[in-house]
Scaffold this active site. Structure first.
Site, PDB file in Angstrom:
ATOM      1  N   CYS A 154      -9.237   4.123   5.671  1.00 36.47           N
ATOM      2  CA  CYS A 154      -8.543   2.910   5.231  1.00 36.47           C
ATOM      3  C   CYS A 154      -9.447   2.047   4.358  1.00 36.47           C
ATOM      4  O   CYS A 154     -10.289   1.303   4.865  1.00 36.47           O
ATOM      5  CB  CYS A 154      -8.059   2.107   6.442  1.00 36.47           C
ATOM      6  SG  CYS A 154      -7.161   0.620   5.976  1.00 36.47           S
TER       7      CYS A 154
ATOM      8  N   CYS B 255      -9.066  -1.695   4.926  1.00 37.97           N
ATOM      9  CA  CYS B 255      -9.737  -2.181   6.146  1.00 37.97           C
ATOM     10  C   CYS B 255     -11.242  -2.252   5.962  1.00 37.97           C
ATOM     11  O   CYS B 255     -11.899  -3.180   6.414  1.00 37.97           O
ATOM     12  CB  CYS B 255      -9.452  -1.255   7.323  1.00 37.97           C
ATOM     13  SG  CYS B 255      -7.762  -0.696   7.459  1.00 37.97           S
ATOM     14  N   ASP B 256     -11.812  -1.219   5.343  1.00 43.34           N
ATOM     15  CA  ASP B 256     -13.263  -1.034   5.411  1.00 43.34           C
ATOM     16  C   ASP B 256     -14.012  -1.157   4.081  1.00 43.34           C
ATOM     17  O   ASP B 256     -15.240  -1.162   4.068  1.00 43.34           O
ATOM     18  CB  ASP B 256     -13.576   0.337   6.034  1.00 43.34           C
ATOM     19  CG  ASP B 256     -13.033   0.451   7.457  1.00 43.34           C
ATOM     20  OD1 ASP B 256     -12.984  -0.592   8.140  1.00 43.34           O
ATOM     21  OD2 ASP B 256     -12.645   1.555   7.870  1.00 43.34           O
TER      22      ASP B 256
END
Length: 314
Positions: free
Chosen positions: A139, A142-143
């Protein structure tokens, strides 16, 4: 005759969607029973740092957040249980559900929050660094933030891979995109976007051999050109896999309308499925946003929809 348990609201699956549904359902006196499934806490348990969920100014780890959500749902009376649902029969009401192949439950309402699982290449080195939290992710949204001004590799050839590569290009010094075949699967417009981005290098006919690091964090990726057989090493601190997700919906396929990739089709703007009294929340129906906060939002919707459904039945 085995003991059949009667339940007002059964929630299948944990994670932000399931636990949020449980919090709302419990507060509405629906006495929810929640089965955590094969991966208690869902995809977030593979995420080390969650920094984009509102209300956590210092961030929180994925596993910690799931423990907190579980406690919050239990505080209002949710019955959280181990085990997973192995079979359902939604052709009759109340709906029939079997847990671990043995226990039969009859539920007036069912909230499906079984989520989706990111697909990985399955390389031992990739799995190792996914578990250490040292540089493998599925992701970018997300990261990606953790790889600012660093060099990363992303694997994939579809629209979401292009979207994630483009997202990473705004944060990272360099993004190397690995495409297995001689062409993208993405739409032309998405392909053009990555091709035009200066700090994205695209390697066609290329697949990953190994993710390399010091045992804790990733330092480079070994790849092979499928056309020439030549191997090379790409320096990178992050390895992003964008080859798709598989919704965990197989057991529902005989009863619930799924799209061609297996996501549950909900009535737009609601959590209603095609079966009265069965609702869906989170990534089992969402292939667009796939964030903890959107999953939690749909968990709230599903509990409210279930509550209204029960009221209409009285």
């Amino acid at each position: 005759m085995p003991d059949i348990e009667k339940v007002k609201c059964l929630i299948i699956g944990s994670g932000p969607a399931g636990y949020t549904a449980a919090i709302y359902a419990a507060r509405a006196n629906m006495h929810p029973v929640l089965y955590q499934g094969a991966q208690p806490g869902g995809q977030l348990t593979t995420t080390n740092e969650v920094e984009n969920f509102p209300g956590y100014p210092d961030g929180i780890t994925g596993p910690e957040m799931m423990v907190e959500l579980q406690k919050q749902s239990e505080r209002f009376g949710t019955d959280v249980r181990d085990g997973w649902v192995t079979k359902v029969d939604f052709s009759v009401r109340p709906h029939k559900v079997w847990v671990n192949d043995v226990k039969e439950i009859h539920a007036e309402t069912v909230i499906i929050s079984t989520g989706a699982s990111a697909k990985y290449l399955g390389l031992p080195s990739e799995m190792h660094y996914l578990q250490t939290g040292g540089g493998v992710s599925a992701c970018a949204v997300c990261d990606g933030f953790f790889y600012r001004n660093q060099e990363v590799v992303i694997v994939g050839a579809g629209d979401s891979a292009c979207e994630e590569a483009h997202y990473l290009s705004k944060l990272c010094k360099k993004v190397t995109m690995l495409v297995r075949s001689e062409q993208f699967r993405a739409s032309k417009i998405m392909e053009e976007r990555v091709r035009k981005t200066e700090n994205i290098e695209i390697l066609m006919h290329t697949e990953t051999v190994e993710v390399i690091g010091d045992g804790q964090v990733v330092s480079s990726v070994k790849v092979i050109n499928r056309a020439t057989g030549e191997e090379s090493i790409i320096p990178a601190t992050g390895f992003f896999v964008a080859i798709g997700h598989k919704p965990n919906t197989d057991i529902f396929k005989d009863h619930i309308t799924l799209d061609e990739t297996g996501y549950i089709v909900n009535r737009p703007g609601t959590s209603h499925t095609n079966v009265a009294g069965v609702f869906v929340a989170g990534d089992a129906a969402d292939h667009v946003y796939r964030q903890a906060i959107t999953a939690a939002g749909t968990g709230c919707m599903a509990a409210l929809d279930a509550e209204r459904f029960l009221a209409s039945q009285e």
